[in-house]
Design a protein around this motif. Structure first.
Motif, mmCIF file in Angstrom:
data_model
loop_
_atom_site.group_PDB
_atom_site.id
_atom_site.type_symbol
_atom_site.label_atom_id
_atom_site.label_comp_id
_atom_site.label_asym_id
_atom_site.label_seq_id
_atom_site.Cartn_x
_atom_site.Cartn_y
_atom_site.Cartn_z
ATOM 1 N N GLU A 64 0.835 -1.193 0.000
ATOM 2 C CA GLU A 64 0.000 0.000 0.000
ATOM 3 C C GLU A 64 0.876 1.253 0.000
ATOM 4 O O GLU A 64 1.995 1.249 0.522
ATOM 5 N N SER A 65 0.328 2.315 -0.561
ATOM 6 C CA SER A 65 0.998 3.611 -0.549
ATOM 7 C C SER A 65 -0.040 4.712 -0.643
ATOM 8 O O SER A 65 -1.213 4.436 -0.948
ATOM 9 N N CYS A 90 -2.707 0.215 -3.967
ATOM 10 C CA CYS A 90 -2.261 -1.098 -3.520
ATOM 11 C C CYS A 90 -1.755 -1.840 -4.755
ATOM 12 O O CYS A 90 -2.538 -2.101 -5.675
ATOM 13 N N THR A 131 -0.997 1.263 5.434
ATOM 14 C CA THR A 131 -0.490 2.625 5.291
ATOM 15 C C THR A 131 -1.295 3.529 6.232
ATOM 16 O O THR A 131 -2.517 3.403 6.330
#
Length: 115
Positions: free
Chosen positions: A6-7, A22, A109
């Motif tokens: 995730e980011s 993701c 995240t």
């Protein structure tokens, strides 16, 4: 084994927006369901939104009308567009991929919404 990363999390003021991504290490085209979940401190992990392989979506009542989930099978990715964020949206957000036999989770995240 599918790895999910995730980011896109961060700190945002109430009323702001974030877009979570993701990325999967393998194809998600045959994943029955891709989803986003969240866990706030001291609380259980809860469903935020899911999208099926056919494109059907489902949202928690608390995020309906504010969040949008989407998936891009060609990019092996799923996204969560979050608008009109509220302090109560503060949590660690997790991506989940559900296949016929197995499910996989990302590491999460952090999303923090300040008032």
């Amino acid at each position: 084994q599918v790895q999910l990363v995730e980011s896109g999390g961060g700190l945002v003021q109430a009323g702001g927006s974030l877009r979570l991504s993701c990325a999967a290490s393998q194809s998600i085209s045959n994943a029955n369901v891709m989803g986003w979940y969240r866990q706030a401190p001291g609380k259980q992990r809860e469903l935020v939104a899911t999208v099926t392989s056919g494109g059907s979506t489902n949202y928690a009542d608390s995020v309906k009308g504010r969040f949008t989930i989407s998936r891009d099978n060609a990019k092996n990715s799923v996204f969560l567009q979050m608008n009109m964020l509220k302090p109560e949206d503060t949590a660690v957000y997790y991506c989940k991929a559900s296949y016929v036999l197995w499910s996989y989770w990302g590491q999460g995240t952090q999303v923090t919404v300040s008032s």
